[in-house]
Structure formats: structure tokens, C-alpha cells
Design an enzyme around this catalytic site. Structure first.
Site, PDB file in Angstrom:
ATOM      1  N   TYR A 155       0.863  -1.180   0.000  1.00 36.69           N
ATOM      2  CA  TYR A 155       0.000   0.000   0.000  1.00 36.69           C
ATOM      3  C   TYR A 155       0.903   1.235   0.000  1.00 36.69           C
ATOM      4  O   TYR A 155       2.091   1.148   0.357  1.00 36.69           O
ATOM      5  CB  TYR A 155      -0.895   0.011   1.247  1.00 36.69           C
ATOM      6  CG  TYR A 155      -1.959  -1.059   1.213  1.00 36.69           C
ATOM      7  CD1 TYR A 155      -3.229  -0.775   0.729  1.00 36.69           C
ATOM      8  CD2 TYR A 155      -1.691  -2.352   1.631  1.00 36.69           C
ATOM      9  CE1 TYR A 155      -4.218  -1.755   0.688  1.00 36.69           C
ATOM     10  CE2 TYR A 155      -2.663  -3.344   1.583  1.00 36.69           C
ATOM     11  CZ  TYR A 155      -3.928  -3.039   1.117  1.00 36.69           C
ATOM     12  OH  TYR A 155      -4.888  -4.004   1.062  1.00 36.69           O
ATOM     13  N   TYR A 189      -0.207 -10.227  -0.637  1.00 36.04           N
ATOM     14  CA  TYR A 189       0.851  -9.595   0.154  1.00 36.04           C
ATOM     15  C   TYR A 189       0.879 -10.168   1.572  1.00 36.04           C
ATOM     16  O   TYR A 189      -0.054 -10.819   2.012  1.00 36.04           O
ATOM     17  CB  TYR A 189       0.694  -8.074   0.170  1.00 36.04           C
ATOM     18  CG  TYR A 189      -0.426  -7.568   1.029  1.00 36.04           C
ATOM     19  CD1 TYR A 189      -1.706  -7.463   0.537  1.00 36.04           C
ATOM     20  CD2 TYR A 189      -0.179  -7.189   2.346  1.00 36.04           C
ATOM     21  CE1 TYR A 189      -2.733  -6.998   1.333  1.00 36.04           C
ATOM     22  CE2 TYR A 189      -1.195  -6.717   3.144  1.00 36.04           C
ATOM     23  CZ  TYR A 189      -2.476  -6.622   2.633  1.00 36.04           C
ATOM     24  OH  TYR A 189      -3.477  -6.170   3.425  1.00 36.04           O
ATOM     25  N   ARG A 210      -1.867 -12.858   2.513  1.00 39.57           N
ATOM     26  CA  ARG A 210      -3.279 -12.623   2.229  1.00 39.57           C
ATOM     27  C   ARG A 210      -3.462 -12.726   0.718  1.00 39.57           C
ATOM     28  O   ARG A 210      -2.628 -12.225  -0.037  1.00 39.57           O
ATOM     29  CB  ARG A 210      -3.707 -11.200   2.629  1.00 39.57           C
ATOM     30  CG  ARG A 210      -3.654 -10.905   4.112  1.00 39.57           C
ATOM     31  CD  ARG A 210      -4.741  -9.890   4.434  1.00 39.57           C
ATOM     32  NE  ARG A 210      -6.030 -10.517   4.236  1.00 39.57           N
ATOM     33  CZ  ARG A 210      -7.178  -9.865   4.047  1.00 39.57           C
ATOM     34  NH1 ARG A 210      -7.183  -8.554   4.012  1.00 39.57           N
ATOM     35  NH2 ARG A 210      -8.313 -10.514   3.886  1.00 39.57           N
ATOM     36  N   HIS A 213      -6.716  -8.500  -2.944  1.00 36.75           N
ATOM     37  CA  HIS A 213      -8.103  -8.069  -2.696  1.00 36.75           C
ATOM     38  C   HIS A 213      -8.262  -6.580  -2.932  1.00 36.75           C
ATOM     39  O   HIS A 213      -7.293  -5.824  -2.918  1.00 36.75           O
ATOM     40  CB  HIS A 213      -8.506  -8.400  -1.251  1.00 36.75           C
ATOM     41  CG  HIS A 213      -7.532  -7.862  -0.247  1.00 36.75           C
ATOM     42  ND1 HIS A 213      -6.430  -8.578   0.163  1.00 36.75           N
ATOM     43  CD2 HIS A 213      -7.458  -6.669   0.385  1.00 36.75           C
ATOM     44  CE1 HIS A 213      -5.731  -7.852   1.014  1.00 36.75           C
ATOM     45  NE2 HIS A 213      -6.325  -6.679   1.161  1.00 36.75           N
ATOM     46  N   HIS A 215     -10.368  -3.328  -1.251  1.00 34.65           N
ATOM     47  CA  HIS A 215     -11.106  -2.910  -0.048  1.00 34.65           C
ATOM     48  C   HIS A 215     -12.185  -1.900  -0.429  1.00 34.65           C
ATOM     49  O   HIS A 215     -11.904  -0.976  -1.213  1.00 34.65           O
ATOM     50  CB  HIS A 215     -10.182  -2.190   0.937  1.00 34.65           C
ATOM     51  CG  HIS A 215      -9.231  -3.074   1.666  1.00 34.65           C
ATOM     52  ND1 HIS A 215      -9.575  -3.744   2.813  1.00 34.65           N
ATOM     53  CD2 HIS A 215      -7.937  -3.376   1.423  1.00 34.65           C
ATOM     54  CE1 HIS A 215      -8.520  -4.411   3.258  1.00 34.65           C
ATOM     55  NE2 HIS A 215      -7.520  -4.218   2.426  1.00 34.65           N
TER      56      HIS A 215
HETATM   57  C1  BEZ Z   1      -5.280  -5.676   4.874  1.00 36.66           C
HETATM   58  O1  BEZ Z   1      -4.807  -4.644   4.474  1.00 36.66           O
HETATM   59  O2  BEZ Z   1      -6.060  -6.208   4.144  1.00 36.66           O
HETATM   60  C2  BEZ Z   1      -4.933  -6.289   6.197  1.00 36.66           C
HETATM   61  C3  BEZ Z   1      -3.642  -6.262   6.648  1.00 36.66           C
HETATM   62  C4  BEZ Z   1      -3.352  -6.832   7.882  1.00 36.66           C
HETATM   63  C5  BEZ Z   1      -4.370  -7.393   8.625  1.00 36.66           C
HETATM   64  C6  BEZ Z   1      -5.657  -7.413   8.149  1.00 36.66           C
HETATM   65  C7  BEZ Z   1      -5.954  -6.850   6.921  1.00 36.66           C
HETATM   66 FE    FE Z   2      -5.618  -5.116   2.366  1.00 35.85          FE
END
Ligand code: BEZ
Ligand code: FE
Length: 283
Positions: A155, A189, A210, A213, A215
Site C-alpha cells: 500500500y 501480500y 493474504r 483483494h 477494499h
Molecule cells: C489488509 O490490508 O487487508 C490487512 C492487513 C493486515 C491485517 C488485516 C488486513
Molecule cells: Fe488489504
């Protein structure tokens, strides 16, 4: 209370909160005490193990600051954040998912159909859909707040090469509830793993990935605001999200699109990928 014993201590702690005036607080602290004590009894928690837990909390506090909250991350990797989301996903509404630590206020406004890929590397993509009520009726002038990671999995807050306005925007839908924008496909990431949460993941033989995605926070006058995420079905981490945010209903399958007019309108090469996702808000 000088004769408190291991069989009276739970009640003694609960009674110590008898003076609480807020009934919800009283209920929560009573149940928390019961569950905490039951846990210690069940596993016969040793002083060293108790101290390791305290040390975890201490280190979480030390590494946390304005930009990083290791306590939220702890809740995330233990599935508590997602459980709370699921308990509060409203009937008929889109399922809720993680807010994560990278939402920033006051993202630039973008008109419906606008572009945020600009000079970002990655696969261009049209993202579009509708904001609807629980019955499927379009909601006019709904608000979208959007953010995503770049192709390097970072990010803007984590990457000095990105401008602070990169890959985020706010948008107001038209009367038809429609939204659309062009962007690049994000990449999977790692959640931060250089702190106590990283130690926890390693101790459990877990990874920190993760799946990629988008948001979204979607809101409209008279509706419950929705914080959620949209994931790609073909992502290699789709079944192993480190923070348990993936839901079947939040998966999209990018479509190979050959619509010439659409490509021209958005300045996309043919064929291009498009993702369609509708949001449902509940009252
Ligand atoms: C996120 O940016 O999606 C995220 C990062 C760390 C923990 C939970 C969500
Ligand atoms: Fe995220």
C-alpha cells in the site's frame, strides 16, 4: 477475601464488578472472566506460559504506533476480527470483511468511470457494478471508499515510491446506483510479520500471506455502512488467508472482455479483464 481459593476466585472476580452500572459491560466482563479462568484451568496454564502471554502483549504494545496496531493484527490472525464481522453481517446485505490497517481518510474523489491505474504496473482491469438495497433496488448517490495494494503487494503507506493518493478513491454513484473504475489487478501480500504476531505465525507453522483483494467501504443515507473486501477466485492464497477474511460470496472471477465500446470508453486494450460486483446494503 483473604481465603480466596482456586474454586472461589472466579466468583470473587465477577462479584468485584457488582458496582458496574452499564449492564452490557457487566455481562461482558463476567463472561470474559469465566472464559479466561476456564481456559487457565483447562490447560493448567503454567507461570512461564502465563508470562509468555504477558510478554506477547508487552511486545505488541511496544511495536504499535499510529501507523501499526499489533493488537488488531493479533485479533485478525486469531480469526476474532472475522468472527465479529460475521456475527454482524446483516441479513440480505453483502458480507462484511476486514478493514485492515491501510484505510486512509479523505481519498481523492473520482467520477464514475474514472481511472486509478495511471502509471501503475500490472494488468489493467475494469471494475464495475451496482449498489443495491437488500431487495435489489438501486441506491442513488451511494458512496464508495476504495483502496488496494499495488502490484508489488504494498500500500502507499508502505512504499515511498508511491504517491500518497495512489490506488485509492472515493466515488458517489449516480441515480442508477452504478459505479465503475479502471485499475490494475493487485497482488497477494504479507501481513507484517516482524513483530510478535510474526513469532506467533512461525510458531504455528503458518504463513503471513493474504490473497489479493480490493477494499471497499460502501455507505448511503439511511443504510448501515458496509466494510468489505473483494477477492479473486483464482488466487493461490484464496483458501489460506492469514486473517480469515475470504467469504465465498466475496469472490470474483475476472472476465476476458471483448466489448469494443467499453474498451474505448475506458481506454483499455482489447481484450481486457473486467470484474463485476454488486453491493447490497441493509437498513
Ligand atoms: C489488509 O490490508 O487487508 C490487512 C492487513 C493486515 C491485517 C488485516 C488486513
Ligand atoms: Fe488489504
Amino acid at each position: 477475601m483473604r481465603n480466596v481459593t482456586d474454586s472461589t476466585i472466579t466468583q470473587a472476580v465477577v462479584r468485584s464488578f457488582d458496582g458496574a452500572t452499564d449492564p452490557r459491560f457487566k455481562h461482558l466482563i463476567e463472561r470474559l472472566t469465566h472464559h479466561l479462568h476456564a481456559f487457565a484451568r483447562e490447560v493448567k496454564l503454567t507461570p512461564d506460559e502465563w508470562m509468555a502471554g504477558i510478554d506477547f502483549l508487552y511486545r505488541a504494545g511496544k511495536i504499535s504506533d499510529e501507523a501499526r496496531n499489533e493488537f488488531i493484527l493479533t485479533s485478525d490472525v486469531l480469526g476474532l476480527s472475522s468472527l465479529v464481522d460475521m456475527l454482524h453481517s446483516a441479513a440480505g446485505g453483502t458480507e462484511r470483511s476486514a478493514l485492515g490497517p491501510f484505510h486512509a481518510e479523505n481519498s481523492p474523489m473520482l467520477a464514475v468511470g474514472g481511472d486509478i491505474k495511471r502509471d501503475n504496473d500490472g494488468e489493467p482491469m475494469l471494475v464495475h457494478g451496482l449498489v443495491l438495497d437488500a431487495k435489489g433496488k438501486p441506491i442513488p448517490a451511494a458512496r464508495l471508499d476504495f483502496w488496494q495494494a499495488a502490484i508489488n503487494g504494498k500500500y502507499w503507506q508502505q512504499d515511498s515510491e508511491q504517491s500518497p493518493d495512489n490506488l485509492r478513491f472515493r466515488m458517489v454513484t449516480g441515480k442508477d446506483g452504478a459505479y465503475a473504475f479502471t485499475t490494475v489487478r493487485p497482488a497477494p501480500y504479507n501481513v507484517p510479520y516482524d513483530g510478535p504476531v510474526g513469532d506467533l505465525l512461525r510458531a504455528g507453522g503458518r504463513h503471513a500471506w493474504r490473497p489479493a483483494h480490493f477494499h471497499f467501504i460502501v455507505s448511503a443515507e439511511g443504510y448501515r455502512p458496509l466494510t468489505t473486501e473483494v477477492f479473486f477466485e483464482d488466487d493461490q492464497y484464496i483458501d489460506q488467508d492469514a486473517v480469515f477474511g475470504v467469504r465465498e460470496s466475496l469472490l470474483v472471477n475476472p472476465r476476458r472482455n471483448t466489448d469494443k465500446a467499453l474498451a474505448q470508453r475506458h481506454g483499455l486494450p482489447l481484450p481486457f479483464h473486467s470484474v463485476e460486483f454488486d453491493f447490497h446494503l441493509s437498513r
